[in-house]
Scaffold this motif. Structure first.
Motif, PDB file in Angstrom:
ATOM      1  N   TYR A 153      -9.519  -0.992  -7.971  1.00  0.00           N
ATOM      2  CA  TYR A 153      -9.587   0.003  -6.904  1.00  0.00           C
ATOM      3  C   TYR A 153      -8.581  -0.321  -5.802  1.00  0.00           C
ATOM      4  O   TYR A 153      -8.237  -1.500  -5.610  1.00  0.00           O
ATOM      5  CB  TYR A 153     -11.008   0.057  -6.331  1.00  0.00           C
ATOM      6  N   PRO A 154      -8.084   0.729  -5.070  1.00  0.00           N
ATOM      7  CA  PRO A 154      -8.432   2.151  -5.173  1.00  0.00           C
ATOM      8  C   PRO A 154      -7.783   2.806  -6.379  1.00  0.00           C
ATOM      9  O   PRO A 154      -6.709   2.384  -6.840  1.00  0.00           O
ATOM     10  CB  PRO A 154      -7.880   2.736  -3.868  1.00  0.00           C
ATOM     11  N   VAL A 170      -9.364  10.529  -4.335  1.00  0.00           N
ATOM     12  CA  VAL A 170      -9.075   9.118  -4.145  1.00  0.00           C
ATOM     13  C   VAL A 170     -10.412   8.383  -4.051  1.00  0.00           C
ATOM     14  O   VAL A 170     -11.292   8.768  -3.276  1.00  0.00           O
ATOM     15  CB  VAL A 170      -8.252   8.880  -2.861  1.00  0.00           C
ATOM     16  N   VAL A 171     -10.586   7.325  -4.852  1.00  0.00           N
ATOM     17  CA  VAL A 171     -11.831   6.562  -4.880  1.00  0.00           C
ATOM     18  C   VAL A 171     -11.504   5.114  -4.514  1.00  0.00           C
ATOM     19  O   VAL A 171     -10.761   4.432  -5.224  1.00  0.00           O
ATOM     20  CB  VAL A 171     -12.505   6.622  -6.270  1.00  0.00           C
ATOM     21  N   ARG A 172     -12.085   4.658  -3.425  1.00  0.00           N
ATOM     22  CA  ARG A 172     -11.832   3.288  -2.957  1.00  0.00           C
ATOM     23  C   ARG A 172     -12.992   2.341  -3.261  1.00  0.00           C
ATOM     24  O   ARG A 172     -12.823   1.119  -3.182  1.00  0.00           O
ATOM     25  CB  ARG A 172     -11.557   3.310  -1.453  1.00  0.00           C
ATOM     26  N   ASP A 173     -14.142   2.886  -3.601  1.00  0.00           N
ATOM     27  CA  ASP A 173     -15.341   2.080  -3.815  1.00  0.00           C
ATOM     28  C   ASP A 173     -15.970   2.492  -5.145  1.00  0.00           C
ATOM     29  O   ASP A 173     -16.146   3.686  -5.414  1.00  0.00           O
ATOM     30  CB  ASP A 173     -16.330   2.327  -2.669  1.00  0.00           C
ATOM     31  N   LYS A 201      -3.949   4.109 -10.970  1.00  0.00           N
ATOM     32  CA  LYS A 201      -3.941   3.260  -9.796  1.00  0.00           C
ATOM     33  C   LYS A 201      -3.461   4.078  -8.606  1.00  0.00           C
ATOM     34  O   LYS A 201      -2.458   4.793  -8.688  1.00  0.00           O
ATOM     35  CB  LYS A 201      -3.000   2.073 -10.025  1.00  0.00           C
ATOM     36  N   TYR A 202      -4.179   4.002  -7.501  1.00  0.00           N
ATOM     37  CA  TYR A 202      -3.777   4.734  -6.298  1.00  0.00           C
ATOM     38  C   TYR A 202      -2.828   3.867  -5.477  1.00  0.00           C
ATOM     39  O   TYR A 202      -3.164   2.738  -5.106  1.00  0.00           O
ATOM     40  CB  TYR A 202      -4.994   5.125  -5.469  1.00  0.00           C
ATOM     41  N   ASP A 204      -1.012   3.121  -2.099  1.00  0.00           N
ATOM     42  CA  ASP A 204      -1.384   3.418  -0.717  1.00  0.00           C
ATOM     43  C   ASP A 204      -0.234   3.966   0.124  1.00  0.00           C
ATOM     44  O   ASP A 204      -0.467   4.751   1.042  1.00  0.00           O
ATOM     45  CB  ASP A 204      -1.930   2.153  -0.041  1.00  0.00           C
TER      46      ASP A 204
END
Length: 666
Positions: A153-154, A170-173, A201-202, A204
């Motif tokens: 993550y994210p 977008v998912v951070r958790d 993969k996000y 940033d």
């Protein structure tokens, strides 16, 4: 080369294609919906064919109707522009079956790149760098969760068939993944009829950089360098430039080679764009758009090539006009997309008529691609883009100066626009320094969305001077029509017996009254304003502009007038003021004016009355939000509310009847 083509699109791209065809001696056929019957692209083409009502499903997406128009008019080819059917493989196959050339890639190439999962598989085989991610067929939540855990993550949950930011989360958790997957599936199914997802993969702080590629039927493929499209709102591009600022030479060269490899991997023909994310000295493929892009003019400006002409030649079977070694970059170009939208209200589209439209002067350094003219309507049915403003100069700092000047000269009244927002981006020190990224707007929100400024003393002086000069013009015209043109009753000099020649005026900005006292002088006017006094004089130019001198500062501004309303346009600033004129309001009542129509497009904020209410003169009836301001609709006389046509939150069009009113005592 073709002798006649049909342009299966609308707006500025249809206009652009029509003009290129005219230059090449190719006849053109326009298609249009009922909303576009008088549109610019219809007027420019040699023939035009009606498709149906305004909704796209009943007009521009009706492939069978477009093919019937091609058959009936004898068009040999169809140019799909971008959007609508431009990336529709089924339509491309239908064109081939009907014996009409589809000016674009093959259906197989469209299919290959239309699925994000399939495109990534193909790009991986071609050695094109990918963002770490999962593009598998197992779409269960457990499989997606395992993939996200493995990637780290994210992560970014994306619709496989998506675009334009739809079906994207977008998912951070890890705890938020289930809800994100459910929401993305639902949105993807509604938008694309396909609820398949992928996970990546996000990144940033990436830049969005794309490579313009072109292929022909002989197997030749070239790239026409890169564009930086990092300035985005809601995953949609706002500003684009070429070449990308501060991109290392090795990355630039590698991305160009990767773009060509991607096109070769699918046997690509025509114009296409390979899009990448760039971060920390690495670049990653995200998708390929199998069409001409909105931002293609910046590539044309730095290469000197006409990409629409290239499309037509390649589709007719000719080889590419240039080899890779023939192409070079000259100077720097920036494109700003001018939209009818309200940036301060989450970029909500604005509909209505373009009452006033003035574009910057065009030439070698400035280009305006548009599909609208003054008086046209921005419709709720289509993308609200007004134009693409493109500038070029020898380097980026010079191009940026051109952009700032051109944006300040661009004038639109009738709908809300993003012009001031674009000007804020262009003026921002971080943008000037080339510190661009997809998070630019979020990172600089405080600077780019400042509080709306009230009209200052200068704006009030301009409004007052304009009102006085127009009153002079009207009095002079009335005197000329009268039997006694020299009568003192035609005078507008404020003469009073044994007293100073003065007049009190007031302008309304929203609900706030702004007073101005006018003292008549032989060489102009002394205006007492909230911040002090100034001397002012001027004249109304032949084009309607106000040419004036205020305390020795000469300037030329545009004032758009509608009844008592005045919109002051000065060096990129825009202020709407209403002359608070009791005599004019009385005249309106005597002539039966209701004052119950929307003064401009907007949204209903409050409804203050209901059917059957008896109201007095001046009673507030509704509050309308328009052009970032609140406007209160008041009763023009005593009477009864007969009908209320809109509710809170409803959008209204310019001139729409908001309420029905029966004057007099019940």
């Amino acid at each position: 080369m073709f002798s006649k083509i049909l342009i299966a699109n609308r707006g500025e791209i249809a206009v652009r294609v029509a003009r290129t065809c005219r230059r090449l001696g190719i006849a053109t056929v326009a298609v249009y919906s009922d909303a576009d019957a008088e549109a610019m692209h219809v007027d420019l083409c040699d023939e035009a064919w009606r498709l149906g009502p305004p909704p796209v499903g009943e007009s521009y997406l009706r492939g069978e109707a477009i093919l019937e128009a091609a058959r009936r008019t004898g068009a040999e080819a169809i140019h799909p522009g971008y959007g609508f059917l431009s990336e529709n493989a089924a339509f491309a196959r239908a064109c081939a079956a009907a014996g009409v050339v589809f000016i674009g890639p093959t259906p197989e190439a469209i299919d290959a790149m239309g699925s994000k999962s399939e495109s990534k598989r193909l790009m991986e085989q071609a050695g094109v760098p990918l963002v770490p991610g999962y593009h598998g067929t197992d779409q269960s939540l457990d499989a997606l969760r395992a993939a996200a855990d493995g990637i780290g993550y994210p992560v970014l949950v994306k619709a496989s068939a998506g675009g334009g930011g739809k079906g994207m989360r977008v998912v951070r958790d890890p705890a938020a993944l289930s809800d994100a997957v459910e929401g993305a599936r639902r949105e993807a199914a509604n938008a694309f009829g396909d609820d398949r997802l992928l996970i990546e993969k996000y990144l940033d702080a990436p830049r969005h950089v794309e490579i313009q590629v072109f292929g022909d039927t002989q197997g030749n493929v070239v790239h026409l360098f890169e564009r930086d499209c990092s300035i985005q709102r809601r995953h949609q591009k706002v500003l684009e430039e070429a070449p990308a600022p501060d991109l290392p030479a090795d990355i630039r060269a590698a991305m160009g080679a990767a773009g060509v490899a991607a096109a070769r991997a699918i046997g690509y023909v025509g114009a296409g764009t390979v899009e990448f994310l760039v971060q920390d000295g690495r670049f990653f493929f995200i998708e390929m758009n199998t069409r001409l892009q909105v931002e293609h003019p910046v590539t044309e400006m730095i290469t000197g090539q006409d990409l629409v002409e290239w499309q037509l030649r390649v589709a007719s079977g000719a080889p590419l006009p240039c080899a890779q070694t023939d192409l070079a970059v000259t100077g720097h170009a920036i494109e700003a997309r001018v939209y009818a939208e309200d940036p301060a209200n989450d970029f909500l589209p604005s509909i209505g008529h373009l009452h006033h439209l003035r574009t910057p002067p065009e030439g070698p350094h400035v280009r305006v691609d548009t599909g609208v003219r003054q008086g046209d309507r921005v419709s709720m049915h289509y993308d609200p883009m007004i134009a693409k403003l493109v500038v070029w100069d020898v380097d980026r700092p010079a191009a940026l100066r051109r952009l700032r000047t051109a944006l300040a000269a661009y004038q639109v009244v009738g709908v809300a626009t993003n012009l001031a927002f674009l000007g804020g981006v262009a003026a921002h020190p971080a943008f000037a320094a080339g510190a661009v990224g997809t998070g630019f707007i979020d990172d600089h929100t405080a600077d780019l969305f400042p509080e709306a400024e009230s009209a200052d003393d200068t704006v009030l002086a301009l409004a007052a001077l304009d009102a006085l000069l127009h009153r002079q013009e009207q009095a002079a015209a009335a005197a000329a029509r009268s039997g006694d043109p020299f009568s003192p009753w035609h005078g507008t000099d404020g003469w009073r017996l044994n007293d100073d020649n003065y007049q009190r005026m007031a302008f309304l900005e929203g609900e706030a009254a702004r007073p101005v006292t006018v003292h008549y002088r032989s060489d102009g006017y002394r205006l007492d304003l909230p911040g002090g006094s100034v001397m002012a004089r001027g004249e109304i130019a032949a084009d309607g502009d106000l040419v004036c001198d205020i305390d020795g500062f000469r300037r030329r501004v545009t004032v758009v007038r509608s009844g008592l309303d005045r919109v002051i346009l000065d060096r990129g600033r825009q202020h709407r003021l209403t002359l608070d004129d009791p005599a004019a309001r009385a005249a309106e009542r005597e002539t039966g004016g209701t004052g119950l129509a929307a003064p401009m497009p907007g949204k209903i904020l409050r409804v203050l009355v209901q059917v059957g209410d008896v109201v007095d003169t001046g009673t507030p009836l509704m509050v309308l939000e328009a052009m970032k301001m609140e406007h209160t609709i008041r009763a023009h006389a005593r009477g009864t509310i007969a009908a209320v046509h809109y509710d809170v939150g409803d959008p209204v069009e310019d001139g729409a009847a908001l309420l029905a009113f029966e004057p007099g005592d019940p």
